[in-house]
Design a protein around this motif. Structure first.
Motif, PDB file in Angstrom:
ATOM      1  N   MET A 187       0.819  -1.191   0.000  1.00 29.30           N
ATOM      2  CA  MET A 187       0.000   0.000   0.000  1.00 29.30           C
ATOM      3  C   MET A 187       0.866   1.259   0.000  1.00 29.30           C
ATOM      4  SD  MET A 187      -3.140   0.952   2.388  1.00 29.30           S
ATOM      5  CE  MET A 187      -3.623   2.605   2.702  1.00 29.30           C
ATOM      6  N   GLY A 188       2.008   1.241   0.671  1.00 26.16           N
ATOM      7  CA  GLY A 188       2.866   2.413   0.758  1.00 26.16           C
ATOM      8  C   GLY A 188       3.354   2.887  -0.590  1.00 26.16           C
ATOM      9  N   LEU A 189       3.760   1.935  -1.453  1.00 28.03           N
ATOM     10  CA  LEU A 189       4.231   2.338  -2.777  1.00 28.03           C
ATOM     11  C   LEU A 189       3.089   2.881  -3.638  1.00 28.03           C
ATOM     12  CD1 LEU A 189       6.925  -0.321  -3.726  1.00 28.03           C
ATOM     13  CD2 LEU A 189       7.255   1.998  -2.881  1.00 28.03           C
ATOM     14  N   GLU A 190       1.880   2.352  -3.441  1.00 31.99           N
ATOM     15  CA  GLU A 190       0.724   2.875  -4.172  1.00 31.99           C
ATOM     16  C   GLU A 190       0.451   4.315  -3.754  1.00 31.99           C
ATOM     17  OE1 GLU A 190      -2.602   0.290  -3.601  1.00 31.99           O
ATOM     18  OE2 GLU A 190      -1.531  -1.439  -4.417  1.00 31.99           O
ATOM     19  N   GLN A 191       0.569   4.587  -2.464  1.00 30.51           N
ATOM     20  CA  GLN A 191       0.360   5.940  -1.956  1.00 30.51           C
ATOM     21  C   GLN A 191       1.464   6.874  -2.462  1.00 30.51           C
ATOM     22  OE1 GLN A 191      -2.318   6.983   0.418  1.00 30.51           O
ATOM     23  NE2 GLN A 191      -3.091   5.181  -0.635  1.00 30.51           N
ATOM     24  N   ALA A 192       2.691   6.373  -2.510  1.00 34.11           N
ATOM     25  CA  ALA A 192       3.797   7.175  -3.033  1.00 34.11           C
ATOM     26  C   ALA A 192       3.580   7.463  -4.514  1.00 34.11           C
ATOM     27  CB  ALA A 192       5.131   6.452  -2.807  1.00 34.11           C
ATOM     28  N   GLN A 193       3.054   6.500  -5.259  1.00 34.72           N
ATOM     29  CA  GLN A 193       2.727   6.721  -6.676  1.00 34.72           C
ATOM     30  C   GLN A 193       1.671   7.809  -6.800  1.00 34.72           C
ATOM     31  OE1 GLN A 193       3.716   5.284  -9.867  1.00 34.72           O
ATOM     32  NE2 GLN A 193       2.475   7.008 -10.536  1.00 34.72           N
ATOM     33  N   ALA A 194       0.646   7.752  -5.959  1.00 34.02           N
ATOM     34  CA  ALA A 194      -0.406   8.772  -5.997  1.00 34.02           C
ATOM     35  C   ALA A 194       0.171  10.152  -5.685  1.00 34.02           C
ATOM     36  CB  ALA A 194      -1.512   8.415  -5.008  1.00 34.02           C
ATOM     37  N   LEU A 195       1.079  10.218  -4.722  1.00 35.44           N
ATOM     38  CA  LEU A 195       1.739  11.478  -4.394  1.00 35.44           C
ATOM     39  C   LEU A 195       2.549  11.975  -5.582  1.00 35.44           C
ATOM     40  CD1 LEU A 195       2.607  13.699  -2.407  1.00 35.44           C
ATOM     41  CD2 LEU A 195       4.381  12.116  -1.578  1.00 35.44           C
ATOM     42  N   TYR A 196       3.308  11.102  -6.195  1.00 41.23           N
ATOM     43  CA  TYR A 196       4.111  11.458  -7.358  1.00 41.23           C
ATOM     44  C   TYR A 196       3.212  11.992  -8.477  1.00 41.23           C
ATOM     45  CZ  TYR A 196       7.082  11.079 -11.444  1.00 41.23           C
ATOM     46  OH  TYR A 196       7.757  11.351 -12.600  1.00 41.23           O
ATOM     47  N   ASP A 197       2.084  11.342  -8.701  1.00 42.43           N
ATOM     48  CA  ASP A 197       1.161  11.787  -9.747  1.00 42.43           C
ATOM     49  C   ASP A 197       0.619  13.184  -9.446  1.00 42.43           C
ATOM     50  OD1 ASP A 197       1.540   9.419 -11.132  1.00 42.43           O
ATOM     51  OD2 ASP A 197      -0.305   8.492 -10.376  1.00 42.43           O
ATOM     52  N   LEU A 198       0.325  13.455  -8.171  1.00 42.97           N
ATOM     53  CA  LEU A 198      -0.128  14.796  -7.777  1.00 42.97           C
ATOM     54  C   LEU A 198       0.931  15.846  -8.074  1.00 42.97           C
ATOM     55  CD1 LEU A 198      -1.823  14.183  -4.309  1.00 42.97           C
ATOM     56  CD2 LEU A 198      -2.893  15.213  -6.303  1.00 42.97           C
ATOM     57  N   VAL A 199       2.147  15.553  -7.687  1.00 44.72           N
ATOM     58  CA  VAL A 199       3.241  16.504  -7.889  1.00 44.72           C
ATOM     59  C   VAL A 199       3.499  16.700  -9.379  1.00 44.72           C
ATOM     60  CG1 VAL A 199       5.716  16.877  -7.551  1.00 44.72           C
ATOM     61  CG2 VAL A 199       4.305  16.083  -5.644  1.00 44.72           C
ATOM     62  N   ARG A 200       3.549  15.627 -10.101  1.00 49.10           N
ATOM     63  CA  ARG A 200       3.817  15.693 -11.539  1.00 49.10           C
ATOM     64  C   ARG A 200       2.736  16.481 -12.273  1.00 49.10           C
ATOM     65  NH1 ARG A 200       4.424  10.200 -14.689  1.00 49.10           N
ATOM     66  NH2 ARG A 200       2.295  10.095 -13.960  1.00 49.10           N
ATOM     67  N   LYS A 206      -3.274  15.797   1.528  1.00 50.64           N
ATOM     68  CA  LYS A 206      -4.129  15.115   0.546  1.00 50.64           C
ATOM     69  C   LYS A 206      -4.709  13.809   1.091  1.00 50.64           C
ATOM     70  CE  LYS A 206      -3.493  18.110  -2.718  1.00 50.64           C
ATOM     71  NZ  LYS A 206      -4.577  18.952  -3.214  1.00 50.64           N
ATOM     72  N   GLY A 207      -4.423  13.497   2.342  1.00 52.18           N
ATOM     73  CA  GLY A 207      -4.970  12.286   2.945  1.00 52.18           C
ATOM     74  C   GLY A 207      -4.284  11.004   2.510  1.00 52.18           C
ATOM     75  N   LEU A 208      -3.046  11.112   2.040  1.00 48.78           N
ATOM     76  CA  LEU A 208      -2.292   9.930   1.628  1.00 48.78           C
ATOM     77  C   LEU A 208      -1.425   9.457   2.783  1.00 48.78           C
ATOM     78  CD1 LEU A 208      -1.121  11.211  -1.868  1.00 48.78           C
ATOM     79  CD2 LEU A 208      -2.942   9.572  -1.408  1.00 48.78           C
ATOM     80  N   GLU A 209      -1.494   8.186   3.067  1.00 49.08           N
ATOM     81  CA  GLU A 209      -0.672   7.610   4.128  1.00 49.08           C
ATOM     82  C   GLU A 209       0.617   7.097   3.507  1.00 49.08           C
ATOM     83  OE1 GLU A 209      -2.685   4.839   6.668  1.00 49.08           O
ATOM     84  OE2 GLU A 209      -4.550   5.978   6.535  1.00 49.08           O
ATOM     85  N   VAL A 210       1.649   7.920   3.594  1.00 51.46           N
ATOM     86  CA  VAL A 210       2.923   7.582   2.979  1.00 51.46           C
ATOM     87  C   VAL A 210       4.038   7.994   3.935  1.00 51.46           C
ATOM     88  CG1 VAL A 210       3.042   9.743   1.684  1.00 51.46           C
ATOM     89  CG2 VAL A 210       4.267   7.779   0.858  1.00 51.46           C
ATOM     90  N   SER A 211       5.057   7.171   4.011  1.00 50.75           N
ATOM     91  CA  SER A 211       6.192   7.457   4.892  1.00 50.75           C
ATOM     92  C   SER A 211       7.382   7.923   4.062  1.00 50.75           C
ATOM     93  CB  SER A 211       6.590   6.203   5.679  1.00 50.75           C
ATOM     94  OG  SER A 211       7.162   5.244   4.812  1.00 50.75           O
ATOM     95  N   ARG A 212       8.362   8.445   4.743  1.00 48.28           N
ATOM     96  CA  ARG A 212       9.617   8.842   4.103  1.00 48.28           C
ATOM     97  C   ARG A 212      10.217   7.638   3.366  1.00 48.28           C
ATOM     98  NH1 ARG A 212      13.117  13.102   5.302  1.00 48.28           N
ATOM     99  NH2 ARG A 212      11.646  13.738   6.889  1.00 48.28           N
ATOM    100  N   GLU A 213      10.164   6.470   3.994  1.00 49.85           N
ATOM    101  CA  GLU A 213      10.711   5.254   3.394  1.00 49.85           C
ATOM    102  C   GLU A 213       9.930   4.856   2.146  1.00 49.85           C
ATOM    103  OE1 GLU A 213       9.926   5.539   6.717  1.00 49.85           O
ATOM    104  OE2 GLU A 213      11.998   5.819   7.391  1.00 49.85           O
ATOM    105  N   ASP A 214       8.596   5.054   2.183  1.00 45.47           N
ATOM    106  CA  ASP A 214       7.774   4.747   1.009  1.00 45.47           C
ATOM    107  C   ASP A 214       8.178   5.617  -0.172  1.00 45.47           C
ATOM    108  OD1 ASP A 214       6.214   2.891   2.444  1.00 45.47           O
ATOM    109  OD2 ASP A 214       4.719   4.413   2.976  1.00 45.47           O
ATOM    110  N   ILE A 215       8.371   6.906   0.091  1.00 47.82           N
ATOM    111  CA  ILE A 215       8.757   7.829  -0.972  1.00 47.82           C
ATOM    112  C   ILE A 215      10.109   7.433  -1.549  1.00 47.82           C
ATOM    113  CG2 ILE A 215       9.424  10.214  -1.495  1.00 47.82           C
ATOM    114  CD1 ILE A 215       7.321  11.070   0.642  1.00 47.82           C
ATOM    115  N   THR A 216      11.061   7.175  -0.673  1.00 46.65           N
ATOM    116  CA  THR A 216      12.398   6.801  -1.120  1.00 46.65           C
ATOM    117  C   THR A 216      12.365   5.500  -1.919  1.00 46.65           C
ATOM    118  OG1 THR A 216      13.353   7.915   0.791  1.00 46.65           O
ATOM    119  CG2 THR A 216      14.749   6.328  -0.345  1.00 46.65           C
ATOM    120  N   ALA A 217      11.634   4.503  -1.409  1.00 48.73           N
ATOM    121  CA  ALA A 217      11.540   3.220  -2.117  1.00 48.73           C
ATOM    122  C   ALA A 217      10.887   3.398  -3.478  1.00 48.73           C
ATOM    123  CB  ALA A 217      10.763   2.211  -1.277  1.00 48.73           C
ATOM    124  N   TYR A 218       9.838   4.189  -3.541  1.00 46.71           N
ATOM    125  CA  TYR A 218       9.170   4.420  -4.825  1.00 46.71           C
ATOM    126  C   TYR A 218      10.131   5.069  -5.813  1.00 46.71           C
ATOM    127  CZ  TYR A 218       6.470   6.356  -8.532  1.00 46.71           C
ATOM    128  OH  TYR A 218       6.040   6.678  -9.784  1.00 46.71           O
TER     129      TYR A 218
END
Length: 77
Positions: A1-14, A45-57
């Protein structure tokens, strides 16, 4: 789930060119601060993402343009 949330965050930023540029400039000066900012955006944005999730993504799932961006941010231009 963390990588999915990081993907959603990336899509928002992009999707926000101005934010993308601001984060890139910040990453050149303060990579840790950029991670803090990304976490704040995710929280807002209500995304549950950690620093590690972002880095791993970013290390495993990001596209070529993002990987190139990371190389520049980590090593300077």
């Amino acid at each position: 789930m963390g990588l999915e949330q990081a993907q959603a965050l990336y899509d928002l930023v992009r999707g926000d060119e101005q934010l993308t540029r601001a984060l890139f400039r910040q990453a050149l000066q303060d990579p840790q601060g950029t991670l803090d900012q990304l976490l704040a955006i995710a929280d807002a944005k209500g995304l549950e993402v950690s620093r590690e999730d972002i880095t791993a993504y970013l290390n495993t799932s990001a596209d070529d343009a993002t990987r190139q961006w990371l190389v520049k941010a980590r090593g300077g231009l």
